[in-house]
Design a protein around this motif. Structure first.
Motif, short mmCIF file in Angstrom:
data_model
loop_
_atom_site.label_atom_id
_atom_site.label_comp_id
_atom_site.label_asym_id
_atom_site.label_seq_id
_atom_site.Cartn_x
_atom_site.Cartn_y
_atom_site.Cartn_z
N MET A 189 0.84 -1.19 0.00
CA MET A 189 0.00 0.00 0.00
C MET A 189 0.87 1.24 0.00
O MET A 189 2.06 1.17 0.30
CB MET A 189 -0.91 0.01 1.23
N GLY A 190 0.29 2.41 -0.26
CA GLY A 190 1.05 3.64 -0.33
C GLY A 190 1.48 4.11 1.04
O GLY A 190 1.00 3.66 2.07
N PRO A 191 2.38 5.06 1.11
CA PRO A 191 2.88 5.55 2.38
C PRO A 191 1.83 6.25 3.20
O PRO A 191 2.00 6.42 4.39
CB PRO A 191 4.03 6.48 1.98
N TYR A 202 -17.41 2.24 3.16
CA TYR A 202 -16.35 2.46 4.14
C TYR A 202 -16.15 3.96 4.34
O TYR A 202 -16.22 4.74 3.39
CB TYR A 202 -15.05 1.80 3.69
N VAL A 203 -15.89 4.34 5.60
CA VAL A 203 -15.73 5.76 5.95
C VAL A 203 -14.39 5.92 6.66
O VAL A 203 -14.07 5.16 7.59
CB VAL A 203 -16.87 6.25 6.85
N PRO A 231 -6.61 6.39 2.28
CA PRO A 231 -6.21 5.54 1.14
C PRO A 231 -6.93 4.20 1.14
O PRO A 231 -7.37 3.73 0.07
CB PRO A 231 -4.70 5.38 1.36
N GLU A 232 -7.03 3.55 2.31
CA GLU A 232 -7.71 2.27 2.36
C GLU A 232 -9.19 2.43 2.06
O GLU A 232 -9.81 1.59 1.39
CB GLU A 232 -7.53 1.63 3.74
N THR A 233 -9.79 3.51 2.53
CA THR A 233 -11.21 3.74 2.27
C THR A 233 -11.48 3.87 0.78
O THR A 233 -12.41 3.26 0.24
CB THR A 233 -11.67 5.02 3.01
N LYS A 234 -10.67 4.64 0.09
CA LYS A 234 -10.84 4.81 -1.36
C LYS A 234 -10.63 3.49 -2.08
O LYS A 234 -11.36 3.16 -3.03
CB LYS A 234 -9.86 5.86 -1.88
N SER A 235 -9.63 2.72 -1.62
CA SER A 235 -9.34 1.45 -2.28
C SER A 235 -10.49 0.46 -2.10
O SER A 235 -10.94 -0.17 -3.08
CB SER A 235 -8.05 0.86 -1.71
N TRP A 236 -10.99 0.30 -0.89
CA TRP A 236 -12.04 -0.69 -0.63
C TRP A 236 -13.36 -0.29 -1.29
O TRP A 236 -14.10 -1.13 -1.79
CB TRP A 236 -12.22 -0.87 0.87
N ASN A 237 -13.69 1.01 -1.27
CA ASN A 237 -14.93 1.45 -1.88
C ASN A 237 -14.90 1.33 -3.41
O ASN A 237 -15.95 1.28 -4.05
CB ASN A 237 -15.23 2.90 -1.49
N GLN A 263 -13.51 -1.26 -4.95
CA GLN A 263 -13.54 -2.68 -5.30
C GLN A 263 -14.95 -3.23 -5.07
O GLN A 263 -15.41 -3.33 -3.94
CB GLN A 263 -12.53 -3.45 -4.44
N LYS A 264 -15.60 -3.56 -6.17
CA LYS A 264 -17.00 -3.98 -6.12
C LYS A 264 -17.19 -5.22 -5.25
O LYS A 264 -18.14 -5.28 -4.46
CB LYS A 264 -17.51 -4.24 -7.53
N ASP A 265 -16.30 -6.22 -5.39
CA ASP A 265 -16.47 -7.45 -4.63
C ASP A 265 -16.28 -7.22 -3.13
O ASP A 265 -16.98 -7.81 -2.30
CB ASP A 265 -15.49 -8.52 -5.13
N VAL A 266 -15.34 -6.35 -2.74
CA VAL A 266 -15.11 -6.05 -1.33
C VAL A 266 -16.32 -5.34 -0.73
O VAL A 266 -16.77 -5.66 0.37
CB VAL A 266 -13.84 -5.18 -1.16
N LEU A 267 -16.86 -4.38 -1.48
CA LEU A 267 -17.99 -3.62 -0.97
C LEU A 267 -19.24 -4.50 -0.87
O LEU A 267 -19.99 -4.42 0.12
CB LEU A 267 -18.25 -2.43 -1.91
N GLU A 268 -19.47 -5.35 -1.87
CA GLU A 268 -20.62 -6.25 -1.82
C GLU A 268 -20.49 -7.25 -0.68
O GLU A 268 -21.48 -7.61 -0.03
CB GLU A 268 -20.77 -6.98 -3.16
N ASP A 269 -19.27 -7.71 -0.42
CA ASP A 269 -19.04 -8.63 0.69
C ASP A 269 -19.37 -7.99 2.02
O ASP A 269 -19.99 -8.60 2.90
CB ASP A 269 -17.58 -9.10 0.66
N ALA A 270 -18.98 -6.73 2.20
CA ALA A 270 -19.26 -6.02 3.45
C ALA A 270 -20.76 -5.76 3.61
O ALA A 270 -21.32 -5.93 4.70
CB ALA A 270 -18.49 -4.70 3.48
N ARG A 271 -21.40 -5.38 2.51
CA ARG A 271 -22.84 -5.12 2.59
C ARG A 271 -23.63 -6.40 2.86
O ARG A 271 -24.66 -6.38 3.53
CB ARG A 271 -23.32 -4.48 1.29
#
Length: 288
Positions: free
Chosen positions: A1-3, A78-79, A87-93, A95-103
């Motif tokens: 991931m980024g710094p 994700y907030v 950075p993690e919030t932007k990345s996870w939001n 990714q369609k599969d990650v967001l659908e899994d959380a929902r």
């Protein structure tokens, strides 16, 4: 991931995860100072309202004591709570599969596990099972219900002739949600009502005392009414104020009954003593 991202948060964790990361300082190899320790946590919580009718899923990511990112099923994305979590919030939001899994965790994780433990408890009735089942429901055992015991006791303060306080004792009930009302001649009383805090017993039940300050008059009927989820209908316990004449008659009747018992005991004692001291008659017959 980024710094700019969260340390140690290289990917999203689906369950409750607890990882300790040891970050060694530059002088540790020389044994000049102990290593510093930081904690990265991923937590998943299920909040149930009225069984599974309303379920809320919460996912949180905490670095040391700082929460950087969270997901709330009521929000659906994700907030970021800090700049470190952006950075993690932007990345996870993104990714369609990650967001659908959380929902979908409301059903796949929360409702699924609720049913698993509900079925488990239906076949295992031991206290160990009830205890662990309660842990998953934030200290409340799902499906457990114990009816309250209700008792009304009059009391008086100082040199009062008549009682000036009624105490409604409600004990041994579960769960803790309960409603206790005082009524006078069918009318709810709010003035002069004092309640203790809900108290926990050592057997996973609760108790509470609700007191009513009153000035009793002949014929007044006071009612303690209790409503609880374990009861199909409210439980009521009555207390009726007595007049002075009725009280005197009752005390006279009780006194007469006690005196009667005393005279009966004395008469029986005298009879037994006389019988014991009477000479025994000798049998008569022909002498051989």
């Amino acid at each position: 991931m980024g710094p700019g991202g969260m340390p140690g948060a290289g990917r999203r964790w689906a369950g409750a995860v607890l990882v300790t990361l040891a970050v060694l300082g530059p002088h540790v190899a020389r044994c000049t100072e102990p290593p510093e320790h930081f904690l990265f946590q991923g937590k998943a919580d299920c909040l149930y309202t009225n069984g599974t009718q309303r379920v809320r899923y919460l996912e949180r990511y905490v670095w040391d004591r700082r929460q950087d990112v969270h997901f709330d099923s009521d929000v659906g994305v994700y907030v970021a709570d800090t700049v470190w979590g952006e950075p993690e919030t932007k990345s996870w939001n993104s990714q369609k599969d990650v967001l659908e899994d959380a929902r979908g965790a409301v059903d796949t994780f929360c409702r699924h596990n609720y049913g698993v433990y509900e079925n488990f408890i239906s076949t295992h009735k031991g206290e160990f099972c009830r205890y662990n089942y309660g842990v998953f429901e934030r200290g409340h055992v799902i499906g457990r219900s114990v009816k309250p015991k209700v008792k009304v006791s009059p009391t008086k303060s100082g040199a009062q002739v008549h009682p000036d306080t009624l105490i409604c004792s409600v004990t041994g009930f579960y769960p803790g949600g309960i409603e206790v009302k005082w009524l006078k001649n069918g009318q709810e009383q709010t003035a002069g009502v004092v309640s203790t805090e809900l108290m926990q017993n050592g057997d996973w039940t609760f108790q509470i005392l609700v007191m009513l300050e009153m000035t009793p008059r002949s014929g007044d009927v006071y009612t303690c009414q209790v409503e609880h989820s374990s009861l199909p209908d409210p439980v009521t316990v009555l207390w009726e104020a007595q007049s002075d004449s009725a009280r005197s008659k009752m005390l006279t009747g009780v006194g007469g009954f006690v005196l009667g018992l005393i005279f009966l005991a004395l008469g029986l004692l005298i009879y037994l003593r006389n019988k014991k001291g009477r000479p025994v008659p000798q049998p008569t017959g022909l002498l051989s």
